[in-house]
Design a protein around this motif. Sequence first.
Motif, PDB file in Angstrom:
ATOM      1  N   THR A 110       0.803  -1.232   0.000  1.00  0.00           N
ATOM      2  CA  THR A 110       0.000   0.000   0.000  1.00  0.00           C
ATOM      3  C   THR A 110       0.833   1.277   0.000  1.00  0.00           C
ATOM      4  OG1 THR A 110      -0.129  -0.024   2.420  1.00  0.00           O
ATOM      5  CG2 THR A 110      -1.888  -1.158   1.221  1.00  0.00           C
ATOM      6  N   ALA A 113      -0.268   4.416  -2.234  1.00  0.00           N
ATOM      7  CA  ALA A 113      -1.702   4.742  -2.206  1.00  0.00           C
ATOM      8  C   ALA A 113      -1.987   6.190  -2.581  1.00  0.00           C
ATOM      9  CB  ALA A 113      -2.279   4.432  -0.828  1.00  0.00           C
ATOM     10  N   ALA A 116      -3.115   8.605  -6.456  1.00  0.00           N
ATOM     11  CA  ALA A 116      -4.379   9.109  -7.001  1.00  0.00           C
ATOM     12  C   ALA A 116      -4.517  10.615  -6.841  1.00  0.00           C
ATOM     13  CB  ALA A 116      -5.552   8.409  -6.315  1.00  0.00           C
ATOM     14  N   PRO A 120      -9.068   9.441  -7.972  1.00  0.00           N
ATOM     15  CA  PRO A 120      -8.671   8.067  -8.306  1.00  0.00           C
ATOM     16  C   PRO A 120      -9.102   7.628  -9.702  1.00  0.00           C
ATOM     17  CG  PRO A 120     -10.472   8.080  -6.715  1.00  0.00           C
ATOM     18  CD  PRO A 120     -10.007   9.490  -6.831  1.00  0.00           C
ATOM     19  N   ASN A 132      -4.637   3.842  -7.608  1.00  0.00           N
ATOM     20  CA  ASN A 132      -4.504   3.509  -6.192  1.00  0.00           C
ATOM     21  C   ASN A 132      -3.223   2.700  -6.001  1.00  0.00           C
ATOM     22  OD1 ASN A 132      -5.192   0.921  -7.135  1.00  0.00           O
ATOM     23  ND2 ASN A 132      -7.343   1.129  -6.515  1.00  0.00           N
ATOM     24  N   SER A 133      -3.103   2.000  -4.910  1.00  0.00           N
ATOM     25  CA  SER A 133      -1.858   1.278  -4.615  1.00  0.00           C
ATOM     26  C   SER A 133      -1.728  -0.031  -5.389  1.00  0.00           C
ATOM     27  CB  SER A 133      -1.774   0.980  -3.113  1.00  0.00           C
ATOM     28  OG  SER A 133      -2.846   0.132  -2.716  1.00  0.00           O
ATOM     29  N   TRP A 363     -15.027   0.207  -2.863  1.00  0.00           N
ATOM     30  CA  TRP A 363     -13.790   0.972  -2.735  1.00  0.00           C
ATOM     31  C   TRP A 363     -13.882   1.973  -1.572  1.00  0.00           C
ATOM     32  CZ3 TRP A 363      -9.898  -1.258  -4.989  1.00  0.00           C
ATOM     33  CH2 TRP A 363     -10.111  -1.996  -6.162  1.00  0.00           C
TER      34      TRP A 363
END
Length: 505
Positions: A110, A113, A116, A120, A132-133, A363
């Motif tokens: 992660t 992360a 974004a 995102p 994202n990650s 999400w």
Amino acid sequence: MVAVHHTPLIATIDQGTTSSRCLILDAAGQVLGSAQFEHEQIFPRQGWVEHDALEIWDNVRRAVSAAMVEIDAAPQDVGAIGLTNQRETAVVWDKRTGRPIHNAIVWQDTRTADVAGDDPRRWLERTGLLANSYPAGPKIAWILDHVDGARQRAEAGELLAGTMDTWLLWNLTGGAAGDAGRPALHVTDVTNASRTLLMDLRTLQWDPQLCEEVGVPPAMLPEIRPSIGEFGRARSRGILPGVPITGVLGDQQAALFGQACFAEGDAKNTYGTGLFMLLNTGPTPHISRHGLLTTVAWQVAGQAPVYALEGSVAVGGSLIQWLRDQLGIVRDAAESETLAAQVDDSAGVYIVPAFSGLFAPRWRADARGVIVGLTRYVDRRHLARAALEATCLQTLEVTEAMSADSGVAPERLRVDGGMVANDLLMQLQADVLGMDVQRPANIETTALGAAYAAGLGEGIFSSLEEIAGLVGVERSWSPTMGDKDRRKLVDGWNTAVEKSYGLAD
């Protein structure tokens, strides 16, 4: 006794998150031999996950050798090599020495992360992915930014990068030393490239603007090739000298191919640590408006690509592991079925396994796990059943999102993965979905998919129709739950999920 092989065998390398395997299959799709070796999971800090790419390469070589020895096969018995791999895991290595400059950053990690920013969906139309990650591209950029001198070396052409398929293909075709005067191939396939956040989903090429914005020099990236076609030959000093590599697919795409989901509207769900559902959407990419990812399913050389919608659920089988290891409610995975079968329902209990947030289609990174509806009447049998129902209800959410995005409602769901041995789970899944659920005769669908792809690429199989004829259904389940009961179950689930929001620190 020495084994006699009259038709070409296919060696499939299945490089997964926790282990690397090699399966040797015949032209009927039967597994003749196999070997598997686990690799270390490295956790430098909370939320970070790494692998030693050299350890993985060593394990792949060991697995291929052991699988060949198990059935006493000679290299000339093998007609093609297929490769499938954990996706989004990123490696950066020195082109001259062949040594990674940092551990591989795993898809679960992660640390990227914040890629974004405030949006995102900023690259969704071009890549089919949320920023994202998850994707591999930002992981490559992180390595360049955190290893001394790496970015300068990358700009100078000294470093190579890729996903795990690229790393293995480079080593399989010669590595730093090359092979017989030829340099190793620095290549990937369209399915893995589509998981990087760097490839244009329609041109199937690296997008210079995306590479600049994410921070990855295009020169260090591999050539993108069709999934089914030419990926060079195994190096002459290896265990399979000169054998052509003709099929490469990311693991979930390989499972879709291995389930013979060749028609638009065909869908499969893999029940592993997480849940991974893919829906074949044909030659047109459908950009999701309902929390799914758009990905390349596969491409045969000389043909148009096939696309898929994908829904990834973070917690599937790992919920049963949690009941076993953290709570001690079950002794093993099989007991979850035994206990759940002793009650007619979960007595109003819902488990929402948002241990690290909710993935598709919601999400919600702010969600955390909750158990809702507890009374004094509830015992471990109801908790076991609620865990199975949570798996089915998460799958329903992804299925409904796919239908909304594509306009295609699957007629049935093909299933694979370790959890599908649970017959009660399969019946509950059919009930919750209101459609038939089919379990294949051979649940090794990821490895099978790579083998079928390699066999098609080398001409061992003549067509998709021939491959489809090899995929048998071991058992099918049809819905038995009424609409009223299904609606009540789903409404209770939605209420429970909303209770999980906003609980993260």
